[in-house]
Design an enzyme around this catalytic site. Structure first.
Site, PDB file in Angstrom:
ATOM      1  N   CYS A  99      31.641  71.705  37.018  1.00  0.00           N
ATOM      2  CA  CYS A  99      31.385  72.300  38.334  1.00  0.00           C
ATOM      3  C   CYS A  99      30.019  72.990  38.391  1.00  0.00           C
ATOM      4  O   CYS A  99      29.393  73.039  39.444  1.00  0.00           O
ATOM      5  CB  CYS A  99      32.476  73.305  38.681  1.00  0.00           C
ATOM      6  SG  CYS A  99      34.112  72.540  38.742  1.00  0.00           S
ATOM      7  N   THR A 144      39.537  50.158  34.441  1.00  0.00           N
ATOM      8  CA  THR A 144      38.655  50.104  33.262  1.00  0.00           C
ATOM      9  C   THR A 144      37.365  50.865  33.560  1.00  0.00           C
ATOM     10  O   THR A 144      36.850  50.799  34.675  1.00  0.00           O
ATOM     11  CB  THR A 144      38.319  48.625  32.939  1.00  0.00           C
ATOM     12  OG1 THR A 144      39.512  47.859  33.043  1.00  0.00           O
ATOM     13  CG2 THR A 144      37.779  48.477  31.533  1.00  0.00           C
ATOM     14  N   GLU A 172      33.642  45.032  40.693  1.00  0.00           N
ATOM     15  CA  GLU A 172      34.751  45.816  41.235  1.00  0.00           C
ATOM     16  C   GLU A 172      36.090  45.373  40.631  1.00  0.00           C
ATOM     17  O   GLU A 172      36.947  46.190  40.346  1.00  0.00           O
ATOM     18  CB  GLU A 172      34.805  45.698  42.769  1.00  0.00           C
ATOM     19  CG  GLU A 172      33.775  46.553  43.474  1.00  0.00           C
ATOM     20  CD  GLU A 172      33.951  48.040  43.212  1.00  0.00           C
ATOM     21  OE1 GLU A 172      35.050  48.476  42.892  1.00  0.00           O
ATOM     22  OE2 GLU A 172      32.947  48.776  43.318  1.00  0.00           O
ATOM     23  N   GLY A 219      42.144  42.664  29.648  1.00  0.00           N
ATOM     24  CA  GLY A 219      43.530  42.880  30.060  1.00  0.00           C
ATOM     25  C   GLY A 219      43.779  42.540  31.527  1.00  0.00           C
ATOM     26  O   GLY A 219      42.855  42.146  32.237  1.00  0.00           O
ATOM     27  N   TYR A 220      45.025  42.681  31.954  1.00  0.00           N
ATOM     28  CA  TYR A 220      45.412  42.349  33.345  1.00  0.00           C
ATOM     29  C   TYR A 220      44.824  41.001  33.742  1.00  0.00           C
ATOM     30  O   TYR A 220      43.976  40.889  34.634  1.00  0.00           O
ATOM     31  CB  TYR A 220      44.927  43.397  34.349  1.00  0.00           C
ATOM     32  CG  TYR A 220      45.439  44.775  34.111  1.00  0.00           C
ATOM     33  CD1 TYR A 220      46.699  45.140  34.550  1.00  0.00           C
ATOM     34  CD2 TYR A 220      44.666  45.704  33.448  1.00  0.00           C
ATOM     35  CE1 TYR A 220      47.172  46.422  34.334  1.00  0.00           C
ATOM     36  CE2 TYR A 220      45.126  46.982  33.218  1.00  0.00           C
ATOM     37  CZ  TYR A 220      46.382  47.332  33.669  1.00  0.00           C
ATOM     38  OH  TYR A 220      46.828  48.596  33.454  1.00  0.00           O
ATOM     39  N   ASP A 280      39.351  55.091  45.526  1.00  0.00           N
ATOM     40  CA  ASP A 280      39.931  54.809  44.204  1.00  0.00           C
ATOM     41  C   ASP A 280      40.362  56.133  43.565  1.00  0.00           C
ATOM     42  O   ASP A 280      40.298  57.191  44.212  1.00  0.00           O
ATOM     43  CB  ASP A 280      38.936  54.034  43.328  1.00  0.00           C
ATOM     44  CG  ASP A 280      37.725  54.885  42.954  1.00  0.00           C
ATOM     45  OD1 ASP A 280      37.604  56.022  43.469  1.00  0.00           O
ATOM     46  OD2 ASP A 280      36.911  54.427  42.135  1.00  0.00           O
ATOM     47  N   TYR A 323      41.348  48.777  48.737  1.00  0.00           N
ATOM     48  CA  TYR A 323      40.217  49.438  48.081  1.00  0.00           C
ATOM     49  C   TYR A 323      39.060  48.462  47.841  1.00  0.00           C
ATOM     50  O   TYR A 323      37.903  48.738  48.209  1.00  0.00           O
ATOM     51  CB  TYR A 323      40.636  50.075  46.731  1.00  0.00           C
ATOM     52  CG  TYR A 323      39.408  50.352  45.912  1.00  0.00           C
ATOM     53  CD1 TYR A 323      38.603  51.445  46.215  1.00  0.00           C
ATOM     54  CD2 TYR A 323      38.987  49.468  44.919  1.00  0.00           C
ATOM     55  CE1 TYR A 323      37.418  51.665  45.541  1.00  0.00           C
ATOM     56  CE2 TYR A 323      37.807  49.676  44.240  1.00  0.00           C
ATOM     57  CZ  TYR A 323      37.019  50.779  44.553  1.00  0.00           C
ATOM     58  OH  TYR A 323      35.842  50.976  43.903  1.00  0.00           O
TER      59      TYR A 323
HETATM   60 FE1  SF4 Z   1      34.610  68.683  41.524  1.00  0.00          FE
HETATM   61 FE2  SF4 Z   1      33.908  71.060  40.583  1.00  0.00          FE
HETATM   62 FE3  SF4 Z   1      32.288  69.705  42.209  1.00  0.00          FE
HETATM   63 FE4  SF4 Z   1      34.511  70.750  43.151  1.00  0.00          FE
HETATM   64  S1  SF4 Z   1      32.764  71.876  42.299  1.00  0.00           S
HETATM   65  S2  SF4 Z   1      33.735  68.727  43.561  1.00  0.00           S
HETATM   66  S3  SF4 Z   1      35.871  70.501  41.409  1.00  0.00           S
HETATM   67  S4  SF4 Z   1      32.926  69.132  40.125  1.00  0.00           S
END
Ligand code: SF4
Length: 360
Positions: A201, A45, A39, A83-84, A140, A122
């Site tokens: 999607c 990263t 984590e 880094g960091y 996150d 987080y």
């Molecule tokens: Fe993300 Fe698209 Fe799924 Fe909606 S439908 S949670 S925008 S990947």
């Protein structure tokens, strides 16, 4: 408009995670030390970048005790490239506390985890849920994006009110007893499917629940905040060579890249003469005069908050000097340079020095 049905969303997301999650080393046994280190490494990263560093770290520092007892240089060397660097120092500080106060057992209480150096809200939530399966949210950047799109939140996700809502939803949505997988599934969806640019999607397991998809507003979510342009700085650096050894110095522990080694250098003030400023700085820092022989190279490197133009000069001492070997200043050979950890731009320079010497 799609309706957000929590039970459908939870089931689809968990089913998808069970089948498509990436087999990551810290997911084998969900041990506290492994999850904690992963984590911390994953802050800012990506997983693919972290994997080789994680494997290297675990070979040298396999548990809390070895981390607590390692030298500061060993810890920073294992972190070199990520880094960091304060993250590595904080890991070690926390390991020492766990050794002294918890007999090397990682604490399971959220409030105690939260007090360890380097662990914010987080990370404490991620460890409490992923390791100990406690109903704690872990929000996150991936989770922010996923929730904002799912709920069609088009406003600034960093506003106080919106942050509150996001954490509240992330907590309310956790199915009882399934925090470990649910939180990881949300993050995994953000990393694998609901990516910042062009989310896939069509392959999304929760598309039917997604308000943003239904409204066609995905591309505007999350709302972008204005980026401040990176600050530019110019620095002169002295590669001081004497009897086949090079002078290096340790950066102060507090501050940027704290504890790393570096070649002596000084930031350029407006239009000042580079060589002259460098000579004066070495006299001020190390008490001897140098002759600047030649410009080896100018390295351009971008860090997160600024970009640097590093003019690297080959220099020799003007007088005979004793090679001190102190905790913060050393004279080392070209091969020994690789044993120390340096900021990324200096690592580039060391490689250039190796190539140059090989060809001479
Ligand atoms: Fe993300 Fe698209 Fe799924 Fe909606 S439908 S949670 S925008 S990947």
């Amino acid at each position: 408009m799609a309706r957000f049905q929590l039970d459908v969303f939870q089931t689809r997301l968990l089913d998808w995670f069970r089948e498509f999650q990436r087999p990551l080393p810290w997911r084998k046994d969900y041990l506290p030390y492994q999850v904690w280190v992963s984590e911390i490494m994953l802050q800012q990263t990506q997983v693919t970048t972290v994997l080789p560093y994680y494997e290297r770290w675990m070979r040298t520092l396999p548990d809390i005790k070895s981390l607590a007892q390692a030298s500061e240089d060993t810890v920073l060397k294992q972190w070199e490239g990520l880094g960091y660097y304060s993250r590595a120092s904080n890991l070690q500080k926390a390991a020492k506390i766990i050794g002294e106060q918890h007999e090397n057992e990682f604490p399971s209480e959220f409030e105690i985890i939260r007090t360890l150096p380097g662990i914010g809200r987080y990370t404490a939530g991620a460890i409490a849920s992923i390791v100990f399966n406690q109903n704690k949210p872990a929000v996150d950047g991936n989770v922010v994006r996923v929730i904002c799109r799912l709920m069609d939140f088009r406003d600034n996700p960093k506003s106080r009110e919106r942050v509150k809502t996001l954490w509240r939803l992330a907590e309310d949505w956790i199915p009882q007893g399934k925090a470990r997988f649910f939180n990881q599934a949300l993050m995994e969806l953000g990393a694998m499917i609901c990516s910042p640019k062009q989310p896939t999607c069509l392959l999304c397991p929760v598309q039917s629940c997604c308000q943003g998809f239904a409204a066609g507003s995905i591309e505007q979510i999350p709302a972008k905040s204005k980026r401040t342009p990176l600050k530019s700085i110019e620095t002169m650096l002295a590669v001081i060579q004497d009897q086949k050894k090079f002078l290096i110095q340790k950066r102060p522990l507090e501050g940027l890249m704290g504890g790393l080694w570096e070649f002596p250098n000084v930031q350029r003030k407006k239009k000042e003469k580079k060589e002259k400023a460098l000579v004066e700085e070495i006299r001020r820092q190390h008490g001897f005069n140098i002759t600047v022989e030649q410009l080896l190279i100018t390295i351009k490197h971008g860090y997160t908050s600024y970009k640097v133009q590093l003019h690297c000069f080959l220099c020799v001492p003007e007088e005979e000097i004793a090679h001190s070997d102190k905790r913060t200043v050393k004279w080392v050979t070209l091969n020994e340079l690789r044993q120390f950890s340096f900021p990324a731009a200096h690592v580039k320079l060391i490689q250039i020095l190796h190539d140059k010497m090989k060809n001479e």
